[in-house]
Design an enzyme around this catalytic site. Structure first.
Site, PDB file in Angstrom:
ATOM      1  N   GLY A 131       0.823  -1.209   0.000  1.00 26.03           N
ATOM      2  CA  GLY A 131       0.000   0.000   0.000  1.00 26.03           C
ATOM      3  C   GLY A 131       0.852   1.251   0.000  1.00 26.03           C
ATOM      4  N   TYR A 132       1.366   1.584  -1.155  1.00 26.98           N
ATOM      5  CA  TYR A 132       2.168   2.809  -1.292  1.00 26.98           C
ATOM      6  C   TYR A 132       1.374   3.887  -2.037  1.00 26.98           C
ATOM      7  CZ  TYR A 132       6.272  -0.170  -0.190  1.00 26.98           C
ATOM      8  OH  TYR A 132       7.161  -1.028   0.379  1.00 26.98           O
ATOM      9  N   GLU A 178      16.297  -5.082  -6.098  1.00 25.98           N
ATOM     10  CA  GLU A 178      16.193  -5.681  -7.426  1.00 25.98           C
ATOM     11  C   GLU A 178      17.566  -5.778  -8.059  1.00 25.98           C
ATOM     12  OE1 GLU A 178      12.983  -4.271 -10.000  1.00 25.98           O
ATOM     13  OE2 GLU A 178      12.385  -3.144  -8.214  1.00 25.98           O
TER      14      GLU A 178
HETATM   15  C1  LIG Z   1      -0.412  -3.207 -12.853  1.00 23.59           C
HETATM   16  C2  LIG Z   1      -0.048  -2.242 -11.767  1.00 23.59           C
HETATM   17  C3  LIG Z   1       0.166  -2.693 -10.485  1.00 23.59           C
HETATM   18  C4  LIG Z   1       0.452  -1.813  -9.462  1.00 23.59           C
HETATM   19  N1  LIG Z   1       0.622  -2.313  -8.195  1.00 23.59           N
HETATM   20  C5  LIG Z   1       0.826  -1.457  -7.170  1.00 23.59           C
HETATM   21  C6  LIG Z   1       0.904  -1.938  -5.838  1.00 23.59           C
HETATM   22  O1  LIG Z   1       0.773  -3.127  -5.576  1.00 23.59           O
HETATM   23  N2  LIG Z   1       1.086  -1.058  -4.839  1.00 23.59           N
HETATM   24  C7  LIG Z   1       1.247   0.282  -5.085  1.00 23.59           C
HETATM   25  O2  LIG Z   1       1.443   1.021  -4.137  1.00 23.59           O
HETATM   26  N3  LIG Z   1       1.187   0.779  -6.336  1.00 23.59           N
HETATM   27  C8  LIG Z   1       0.964  -0.059  -7.394  1.00 23.59           C
HETATM   28  N4  LIG Z   1       0.868   0.442  -8.673  1.00 23.59           N
HETATM   29  C9  LIG Z   1       0.916   1.883  -8.874  1.00 23.59           C
HETATM   30  C10 LIG Z   1       2.129   2.399  -9.610  1.00 23.59           C
HETATM   31  O3  LIG Z   1       3.248   2.399  -8.791  1.00 23.59           O
HETATM   32  C11 LIG Z   1       1.768   3.777 -10.121  1.00 23.59           C
HETATM   33  O4  LIG Z   1       0.763   3.603 -11.074  1.00 23.59           O
HETATM   34  C12 LIG Z   1       2.914   4.487 -10.733  1.00 23.59           C
HETATM   35  O5  LIG Z   1       3.870   4.851  -9.774  1.00 23.59           O
HETATM   36  C13 LIG Z   1       2.466   5.724 -11.515  1.00 23.59           C
HETATM   37  O6  LIG Z   1       1.657   6.549 -10.739  1.00 23.59           O
HETATM   38  P1  LIG Z   1       0.240   7.079 -11.290  1.00 23.59           P
HETATM   39  O7  LIG Z   1      -0.503   5.907 -11.758  1.00 23.59           O
HETATM   40  O8  LIG Z   1      -0.343   7.914 -10.242  1.00 23.59           O
HETATM   41  O9  LIG Z   1       0.613   7.929 -12.540  1.00 23.59           O
HETATM   42  P2  LIG Z   1       1.077   9.454 -12.549  1.00 23.59           P
HETATM   43  O10 LIG Z   1       2.185   9.626 -11.585  1.00 23.59           O
HETATM   44  O11 LIG Z   1      -0.094  10.350 -12.414  1.00 23.59           O
HETATM   45  O12 LIG Z   1       1.657   9.531 -14.014  1.00 23.59           O
HETATM   46  C14 LIG Z   1       0.845   9.781 -15.164  1.00 23.59           C
HETATM   47  C15 LIG Z   1       1.763  10.100 -16.321  1.00 23.59           C
HETATM   48  O13 LIG Z   1       2.504  11.262 -16.005  1.00 23.59           O
HETATM   49  C16 LIG Z   1       3.882  11.044 -16.115  1.00 23.59           C
HETATM   50  N5  LIG Z   1       4.599  11.806 -15.087  1.00 23.59           N
HETATM   51  C17 LIG Z   1       4.332  11.890 -13.764  1.00 23.59           C
HETATM   52  N6  LIG Z   1       5.234  12.656 -13.149  1.00 23.59           N
HETATM   53  C18 LIG Z   1       6.119  13.046 -14.095  1.00 23.59           C
HETATM   54  C19 LIG Z   1       7.297  13.832 -14.092  1.00 23.59           C
HETATM   55  N7  LIG Z   1       7.795  14.367 -12.967  1.00 23.59           N
HETATM   56  N8  LIG Z   1       7.921  14.000 -15.263  1.00 23.59           N
HETATM   57  C20 LIG Z   1       7.441  13.461 -16.415  1.00 23.59           C
HETATM   58  N9  LIG Z   1       6.360  12.726 -16.476  1.00 23.59           N
HETATM   59  C21 LIG Z   1       5.683  12.507 -15.324  1.00 23.59           C
HETATM   60  C22 LIG Z   1       4.065   9.566 -15.915  1.00 23.59           C
HETATM   61  O14 LIG Z   1       5.232   9.118 -16.565  1.00 23.59           O
HETATM   62  C23 LIG Z   1       2.804   9.005 -16.544  1.00 23.59           C
HETATM   63  O15 LIG Z   1       3.013   8.827 -17.917  1.00 23.59           O
HETATM   64  C24 LIG Z   1       0.579  -0.435  -9.719  1.00 23.59           C
HETATM   65  C25 LIG Z   1       0.389   0.028 -11.020  1.00 23.59           C
HETATM   66  C26 LIG Z   1       0.054  -0.850 -12.033  1.00 23.59           C
HETATM   67  C27 LIG Z   1      -0.160  -0.317 -13.399  1.00 23.59           C
END
Ligand SMILES: Cc1cc2nc3c(=O)[nH]c(=O)nc-3n(C[C@H](O)[C@H](O)[C@H](O)COP(=O)(O)OP(=O)(O)OC[C@H]3O[C@@H](n4cnc5c(N)ncnc54)[C@H](O)[C@@H]3O)c2cc1C
Lengths: 383, 371
Positions: free
Chosen positions: A122-123, A240
């Site tokens: 849960g991050y 990793e």
């Molecule tokens: C299949 C799957 C499993 C997951 N499992 C988990 C889990 O078990 N636990 C958990 O905690 N999270 C999980 N996640 C979440 C994942 O870590 C986040 O989706 C990821 O960190 C991106 O955050 P966001 O979805 O809020 O996208 P956002 O951060 O809103 O990003 C949207 C777009 O904006 C771009 N963007 C954002 N900031 C910047 C920047 N500074 N510069 C340039 N571009 C930017 C990104 O590259 C992306 O293209 C999972 C995600 C997926 C898809």
């Protein structure tokens, strides 16, 4: 430069191969529960689950080379995973080993190794994804308990997990957002937790929203110090390694893709005879081999005791590119049937072409990896 | 398992870098590229004395007896500063004599190449523009025990300065390699200026050139020439990746200093992300190249595939770096004064040299099919 292994390492490789010959015969049904139960028992007995972990906690105490050899041999034979508690083995366990109390180690580590139950992570929050350190899930201490209120999202396998490793904000008044975050280990059946699965674009539901409503967590379930949550989880994510298993997986995919190209037609000829297709496939081979040898260079650094820099980001970017591109070309080669659900090979390529977000978005998006490389390796200013 | 350079190799890199920075920084390269000969005889002589020209020549023939991994280190450094010299040409020619020459032929020629007293070059590509063995069509008629050569070679590296050519030809018996001195009767060398003025190439015509039996490399064969071309391709790749890496470095430096909209431009993702992507590609191509060099030294069966992967990847990566470095500099990128154009022009020489990306990707797929 020397790619040869020591006699001990060669002997270990032979041991792994012999084990696989005996326990993973060709045609073995690796999705049969009885087979899997037997497999899990045997690899656990070998201490190949948690192979890199110290022997004192029940791990294998393996050297880096042994880990690489084991991973490589296992993925070459498409062996089932080593252990079933995926997130427990990947980062919860390492975080507990590094930051946990003696009681926490005894309580959680054996269960993770035995795969007794699942952990989830849960991050991420609705407002905090790439900018994870901005997370807001509220947490206040009341006596010997923490009280949590807030929401997590994208929590993979939350609905099947018994425990969650949770990042919460214990101090909203910090100058640096990375401070004031605390890590808690919380049973998923604690009153006040609600899980709502999210359907993904493949149609399945593997992740969920998790809501916390006055959830009470004993202080003894805190991992690390209060306010230390960022270090606790980040250092575990850095566990990793050299992407050996990913490379083997991609190599296999590429072979399957060539086979598909042989069976598909383009302009009336096998697609594998088309110059454009051939060169794209060869370009994939270059990137996969790039990953393989980047991994080996990184491994050599680790063996010399040097810390890894952005090497992992380099390979993550290549992998992200490949995961998308391999799926794209597979569907393209199927021509007009590329969008049909189950027409070719039972639909496995369609499934593949819709599953890349797990890799590409899940572990830090490509843009974020590029920022890491630009800022930490090239020394460009932060944005 | 060790996929890193040895301490000796790290030291060699430091020494070459120190030497080039001291004696031939880019300001000096710019002066040399305006001269008719295009390189410094004085530095050439010094490099011969340092033992670098004969780096990969056997010790018995006056060389250092090192391998292609060591050579990679030196060539990356030379690429870094676009060092103009017949080093690459002479090294490749020496490799051809080693791979295909008899013991006597090696003993006669290699010492003169190793100490720099003779500049040599492989004359291979023909007007058909095919780098593979099928492109070898230079006519060779039997004459006494030797042959008479008729035809032309193009893009011959450092032809204007070369004293000796190793010439690939085709006779009834197949592919052969002939040693032809520049001053032999019937040899005509014509410089063909490149847009990359740090690199000299030329056209060499053979008009009834008589080659004696002892000047035909005794062990020439498809396999030997194939290996020579692989060695040459890896060497070119090392030089181009050294250049590409430096071009990225120059651009990163500029992006830290140049400010627009109140910030260094390197803060903008439209600038930093392409730089990160280029870094990924150059690093990855380097990793494959190091493996290829090792495989060549070990005579591993995987060497040709590895060489092709490295050259193909590097050709595309350097082409992009060349263009993007200019573009990311803005207006000054188009000036003669700033350095990116020098690297862009080098990338134009390097991309097709010893086979472009398509050529090598085709080979990669063929190796896969032959398996
Ligand atoms: C299949 C799957 C499993 C997951 N499992 C988990 C889990 O078990 N636990 C958990 O905690 N999270 C999980 N996640 C979440 C994942 O870590 C986040 O989706 C990821 O960190 C991106 O955050 P966001 O979805 O809020 O996208 P956002 O951060 O809103 O990003 C949207 C777009 O904006 C771009 N963007 C954002 N900031 C910047 C920047 N500074 N510069 C340039 N571009 C930017 C990104 O590259 C992306 O293209 C999972 C995600 C997926 C898809």
């Amino acid at each position: 430069m020397d790619f040869h292994l020591t006699p001990e390492e060669e002997a270990f490789r032979a041991e792994v191969r012999a084990f696989l010959d005996e326990n993973l015969p060709p045609g073995a049904n690796t999705s049969d529960p009885a087979f899997l139960a037997e497999w899990n028992r045997k690899v656990r007995a070998k201490r190949w689950v948690g192979f890199s972990w110290p022997k004192e906690v029940g791990g294998g105490g393996a050297t880096i080379m042994q880990q690489v050899i084991l991973k490589e041999e296992m993925s070459k034979r498409k062996a089932p995973a080593l252990g079933t508690c995926f997130m427990g083995l990947a980062w919860v366990g390492p975080a507990i080993i590094q930051y946990g109390t003696e009681a926490q180690k005894q309580r959680f580590i054996p269960d993770i190794l035995d795969g007794k139950y699942q952990w989830c992570t849960g991050y991420s929050e609705p407002g905090s994804g790439s900018d994870l350190a901005s997370l807001q899930c509220k947490c206040v201490r009341e006596g010997d308990e923490y009280v949590v209120n807030g929401q997590k999202i994208w929590t993979s396998i939350a609905m099947w997990s018994k425990w969650i490793i949770l990042l919460v904000r214990t101090d909203p008044n910090v100058a640096v957002k990375h401070d004031g975050i605390t890590c808690l280990l919380v049973p998923m059946d604690t009153p006040g937790i609600t899980v709502r699965p999210i359907k993904n674009m493949s149609g399945g539901a593997m992740f969920a929203e998790v809501f916390f409503d006055d959830v009470r967590v004993p202080v003894e379930n805190r991992l690390g110090e209060e306010g230390q949550g960022w270090q606790v989880t980040i250092s575990a994510l850095a566990h990793e390694r050299s992407s050996i298993a990913e490379v083997e997986g991609l190599k296999r995919k590429l072979e399957e893709l060539k086979d598909l190209a042989r069976r598909s037609t383009k302009n009336g000829r096998p697609a594998l005879e088309d110059d454009g297709i051939r060169r794209r496939i060869a370009r994939f081979e270059a990137k996969i081999e790039g990953m393989r040898f980047n991994g080996m260079r990184a491994l050599t650094k680790q063996l010399k005791g040097e810390a890894l820099g952005a090497e992992t980001s380099v390979n993550k970017l290549l992998r992200a590119e490949l995961e998308v591109a391999l799926g794209e070309i597979a569907l393209e080669m199927q021509g007009s049937a590329g969008h049909l659900e189950k027409e070719v090979d039972g639909g496995r390529w369609q499934k593949f072409a819709l599953s890349w977000p797990e890799v590409v978005i899940g572990g830090g998006t490509p843009n974020i990896q590029k920022n890491i490389i630009a800022e930490r390796v090239l020394g460009l200013p932060k944005d | 398992m060790n996929f890193g350079f040895t301490e000796e190799q790290d030291l060699l890199r430091q020494e070459v870098r120190k030497f080039l920075d001291a004696h031939c920084p880019l300001e000096e390269v710019r002066k040399l590229m305006e001269t008719p000969e295009g390189f410094s005889r004085d530095l050439w002589k010094q490099m011969g004395e340092l033992g670098w020209i004969g780096l990969t020549v056997a010790e018995a023939h006056g060389g250092a007896g090192l391998g292609w991994v060591d050579l990679t280190v030196v060539l990356e450094e030379m690429g870094r500063t676009l060092f103009p010299s017949p080093y690459l040409a002479t090294t490749i020619a020496a490799a051809a004599i080693r791979e295909a020459g008899s013991a006597e032929q090696q003993a006669r020629w290699l010492p003169q190449l190793a100490d720099g007293s003779k500049i040599a070059s492989l004359a291979h590509l023909e007007p058909s523009d095919r780098w593979d063995l099928a492109g070898v069509a230079l006519d060779a008629k039997p004459q006494g025990g030797g042959v008479t050569l008729n035809g032309a070679k193009v893009q011959v590296l450092d032809a204007p300065a070369a004293d000796l050519f190793v010439v690939s030809y085709r006779s009834a018996g197949g592919v052969g390699l002939a040693l032809v001195e520049r001053n032999a009767a019937g040899v005509a060398v014509e410089a063909t200026p490149s847009i990359d003025a740090t690199r000299r190439v030329g056209r060499v015509r053979f008009d009834g050139v008589a080659v004696a039996a002892d000047a035909l490399l005794a062990n020439a064969s498809d396999a030997a020439l194939g290996r020579v071309l692989d060695l040459a391709t890896a060497a070119v790749t090392a030089e181009m990746l050294g250049a590409a890496e430096q071009d990225i470095r120059i651009t990163v430096q500029y992006a830290k200093e140049r400010e627009q909209f109140g910030h260094p431009i390197g803060r903008f993702q439209g600038v930093k992300h392409p730089l990160a992507e280029m870094f990924v590609d150059v690093e990855s191509a380097k990793s494959i190249l190091y493996y290829a060099a090792w495989a060549l030294d070990e005579r591993d069966a995987d060497a040709p595939r590895a060489v092709s992967l490295a050259k193909a990847y590097a050709s595309e990566a350097f082409a992009r770096v060349g263009v993007d470095a200019v573009q990311l500099h803005g207006g000054v990128g188009f000036t003669w004064e700033y350095d990116p154009h020098l690297y862009l022009k080098r990338s134009k020489w390097a991309r097709p040299a010893f086979g472009d990306a398509d050529f090598h990707y085709d080979r990669v797929i063929q190796f896969g099919e032959a398996k």
